[in-house]
Design an enzyme around this catalytic site. Structure first.
Site, short mmCIF file in Angstrom:
data_model
loop_
_atom_site.label_atom_id
_atom_site.label_comp_id
_atom_site.label_asym_id
_atom_site.label_seq_id
_atom_site.Cartn_x
_atom_site.Cartn_y
_atom_site.Cartn_z
N ARG A 47 0.69 -1.30 -0.01
CA ARG A 47 -0.03 -0.05 -0.08
C ARG A 47 0.91 1.22 -0.19
O ARG A 47 0.34 2.33 -0.37
CB ARG A 47 -0.92 0.05 1.24
CG ARG A 47 -2.21 -1.10 1.00
CD ARG A 47 -2.73 -1.27 2.40
NE ARG A 47 -2.00 -1.58 3.48
CZ ARG A 47 -2.37 -1.90 4.65
NH1 ARG A 47 -3.62 -1.81 5.12
NH2 ARG A 47 -1.79 -2.48 5.44
N LYS A 145 2.66 -19.62 3.30
CA LYS A 145 1.96 -20.47 4.54
C LYS A 145 2.15 -19.70 5.76
O LYS A 145 2.78 -18.78 5.71
CB LYS A 145 2.47 -21.87 4.93
CG LYS A 145 4.30 -21.71 4.69
CD LYS A 145 4.96 -21.95 5.98
CE LYS A 145 4.35 -21.46 7.21
NZ LYS A 145 5.35 -20.93 8.25
N HIS A 175 8.91 -23.88 2.38
CA HIS A 175 10.39 -23.69 2.15
C HIS A 175 11.00 -24.70 2.67
O HIS A 175 12.29 -24.95 2.18
CB HIS A 175 10.99 -22.24 2.42
CG HIS A 175 11.29 -21.99 4.04
ND1 HIS A 175 10.14 -21.60 4.82
CD2 HIS A 175 12.32 -22.15 4.50
CE1 HIS A 175 10.75 -21.53 6.22
NE2 HIS A 175 12.04 -21.81 5.95
N LYS A 179 14.92 -27.13 0.80
CA LYS A 179 16.23 -27.23 1.52
C LYS A 179 16.90 -28.55 0.90
O LYS A 179 16.38 -29.45 0.91
CB LYS A 179 16.04 -27.34 3.13
CG LYS A 179 15.77 -26.04 3.61
CD LYS A 179 15.63 -26.34 5.11
CE LYS A 179 15.08 -25.10 5.90
NZ LYS A 179 15.92 -23.97 6.09
N ASP A 232 2.30 -22.50 12.74
CA ASP A 232 3.45 -22.04 12.00
C ASP A 232 4.54 -22.82 11.47
O ASP A 232 5.16 -22.89 10.37
CB ASP A 232 4.24 -20.75 12.98
CG ASP A 232 5.18 -20.06 12.38
OD1 ASP A 232 4.88 -19.51 11.17
OD2 ASP A 232 6.42 -19.84 12.92
N HIS A 237 5.84 -27.45 7.84
CA HIS A 237 7.10 -28.16 7.79
C HIS A 237 7.40 -29.27 8.36
O HIS A 237 8.06 -30.11 7.73
CB HIS A 237 8.20 -26.90 8.16
CG HIS A 237 7.93 -25.48 7.88
ND1 HIS A 237 7.72 -25.04 6.43
CD2 HIS A 237 8.19 -24.18 8.47
CE1 HIS A 237 7.85 -23.81 6.42
NE2 HIS A 237 7.92 -23.17 7.63
N LYS A 342 20.00 -23.55 17.42
CA LYS A 342 19.61 -23.39 16.29
C LYS A 342 20.02 -24.79 15.39
O LYS A 342 20.95 -25.12 15.27
CB LYS A 342 19.79 -22.37 15.38
CG LYS A 342 19.28 -22.29 13.87
CD LYS A 342 19.33 -21.17 13.17
CE LYS A 342 18.76 -21.00 11.52
NZ LYS A 342 17.32 -21.03 11.70
#
Ligand SMILES: NC(=O)C1=CN([C@@H]2O[C@H](COP(=O)(O)OP(=O)(O)OC[C@H]3O[C@@H](n4cnc5c(N)ncnc54)[C@H](OP(=O)(O)O)[C@@H]3O)[C@@H](O)[C@H]2O)C=CC1
Ligand SMILES: O=C1O[C@H](COP(=O)(O)O)[C@@H](O)[C@H](O)[C@H]1O
Length: 486
Positions: A47, A145, A175, A179, A232, A237, A342
């Site tokens: 916008r 998603k 996504h 990978k 999420d 995933h 991670k």
């Protein structure tokens, strides 16, 4: 003489976090590698009343941040020449005129519409694109998603988008399927004869799929608090990863051959009963703690979060697949924000030998294990026992390690690069079909409903840990523990 068709990639939500953090960097890399056709043009929309130059300047600012050392001024200049901008309010049909004008310059070109906005806008965008005459018979639309909030809303969006785009024009992106190690799992499973005989209940004791993040919800609190980890991460995933591990060999790598097999797995997942929700699921929410040696706030202190929020930032589940191949093999799924490290990995734990001639107890500790790492590094490790050098027969765990960065020294495509290439080439294999997506919603819904029904709050866990203690208990009831070797 064959001519190359022009390509216009229109990004709705072109000023948003995903566009700036992932999509434009991915397109920049493809440009630098010569993988974008010379005529390809990228039109951002949102916008904001920007012009082309204003958009280029915003994109450059963000690219310097997100590309880091990969940002090269000269390459950026040639890439930026592909960028244009059209202000559009997805909810106002007449605001599509500026975009129509941009596209009118190349009426016969291929068009890809990437919808990187809240899914609540997907229907309106499709409707207004159609009304403006911008959708061609071979146009494609990419849907981000999570698609909807539950099965009913996902169906509604699919129905509405489906009025203007055929299923073969719709690219539902996940996504994780882009990978490299995930595609490598397909290559390992179906390109080698070695694993197939072992890939079943007789030889596999359990499977663990972990996607742990160190980051908190950061600037996305407002979005995240309405969504939570189940919608999420798990609904898309983690279930897609489970499908890739568990599916039967497809007849070919064609989109529908692969997606048919994934769908069969989603449909074979044992549904959660109310009792299962209590014993086979754990949801958590992080409290203040430490990450990377720095103190960090708890979820309820993050901006955009309601003080009494019950949104889960952690989920652990014990899933089972009702098929001959997998009956009785637990598939443990775990994901969370603000965790200790991670790491994204799939661990296949094989059964112990039936009898050890070396006097080693037949314990899970000594069983073979395959670890497919997606993050932080891309590797496949096969854990075996071997003889320790020396004059006695003593066995030691060793690893056969396949490091993809070492084995293939070429630059590896990031997930979004690979998937954007597939959209441009018209290859749907790594995209989710409507029936798969709906089967995934059908499976997670009773778990979400069960959590709501208990009225309990998510279990607290300290930021920088592996989640609530109940997550370990979920496995210890089966005499197992999470693979936490970083
Ligand atoms: N960010 C991420 O890491 C990930 C995001 N996603 C998904 O991608 C989508 C986008 O996420 P994200 O980029 O984070 O969201 P943001 O909130 O950062 O961006 C939203 C974008 O949509 C635009 N927008 C909002 N309302 C309208 C409207 N009425 N008309 C036209 N444009 C509008 C915004 O610009 P403006 O307000 O100026 O109009 C902005 O460009 C979501 O579906 C999300 O679930 C999926 C995976 C990861
Ligand atoms: O889709 C999403 O994924 C990211 C994690 O992706 P990764 O490739 O960095 O592992 C997650 O942070 C985000 O919340 C979610 O929407």
């Amino acid at each position: 003489m064959a001519t190359t068709r022009t390509l216009d990639l229109v990004i709705f939500g072109g000023t948003g976090d995903l566009a700036m953090r992932k999509l434009l960097p991915a397109l920049y890399h493809l440009h630098c590698d010569g993988l974008l056709s010379p005529q390809a043009r990228i039109i951002g929309t949102a916008r904001d009343a920007l012009d082309d130059e204003g958009y280029r300047s915003l994109a450059r600012q963000q690219a310097e941040r997100f590309l880091g050392r990969d940002f090269r001024g000269e390459d950026w200049q040639t890439f930026a020449a592909r960028l244009a901008y059209a202000p559009v309010d997805a909810l106002q049909g007449d605001s599509f005129a500026a975009l129509a004008e941009q596209l009118a310059a190349r009426p016969d070109g291929q068009r890809v519409f990437y919808l990187s906005t809240a899914p609540g806008l997907f229907s309106a965008i499709s409707r207004h694109l159609e009304a403006a005459g911008l959708i061609g018979s071979d146009s494609r639309v990419v849907l981000e998603k999570p698609l909807g909030h539950d099965l009913a809303s996902s169906r509604q969006i699919n129905d509405e988008v489906g009025q203007y785009f055929g299923e073969e024009q719709i690219y539902r992106i996940d996504h994780y399927l882009g990978k490299e190690p995930v595609q490598n799992l397909l290559a390992l499973r179906f390109g080698n004869a070695l694993f197939e005989p072992l890939w079943r209940r007789e030889w596999v004791r359990d499977v663990q799929i972990t996607v742990a993040e160190q980051v908190g919800v950061e600037a996305r609190g407002d979005f995240y608090d309405r969504v939570g980890a189940m919608r999420d991460m798990v609904q898309n995933h983690l279930l897609q990863l489970l499908c890739i591990v568990a599916m039967e060999p497809p007849a070919s790598i064609n989109p529908d051959a692969v997606r048919d097999e994934k769908l069969k797995i989603l449909r074979a997942l044992r549904p959660f009963t109310a009792g299962d929700v209590a014993t086979r699921s754990v949801r958590g929410q992080y409290r203040a703690g430490a990450s990377g040696g720095q103190p960090v706030a708890g979820y309820l202190e993050e901006s955009g979060i309601a003080a009494d929020s019950r949104t889960e930032t952690f989920v652990a589940l014990k899933a089972e697949i009702n098929t001959w191949r997998w009956a009785g093999v637990p598939f443990f799924l775990r994901t969370g924000k603000r965790m200790q490290d991670k790491v994204a990995e799939i661990v296949i734990n094989f059964r112990s030998v039936p009898h050890s001639i070396f006097g080693i107890p037949a314990s899970p500790l000594h069983a073979n294990r395959m670890v497919i790492r997606m993050q932080p590094e891309e590797t496949v490790d096969l854990h075996l026992l071997a003889k320790q050098p020396g004059d006695v027969m003593q066995l030691q765990p060793v690893r056969l390690n396949l490091d993809f960065a070492e084995a293939f020294r070429s630059r590896r495509l990031e997930a979004y690069e690979r998937l954007l290439m597939d959209v441009m080439r018209g290859n749907l294999t790594l995209f989710v079909r409507r029936d798969e997506q709906e089967a995934a919603w059908r499976w997670v819904e009773p778990i979400l409903a069960g959590w709501d029904a208990t009225g309990e709050r998510p279990k607290p866990y300290t930021a920088g840990t592996w989640g609530p203690a109940a997550s370990s208990a979920l496995l210890s009831r089966d005499g197992l523990s999470w693979h936490e070797e970083i």
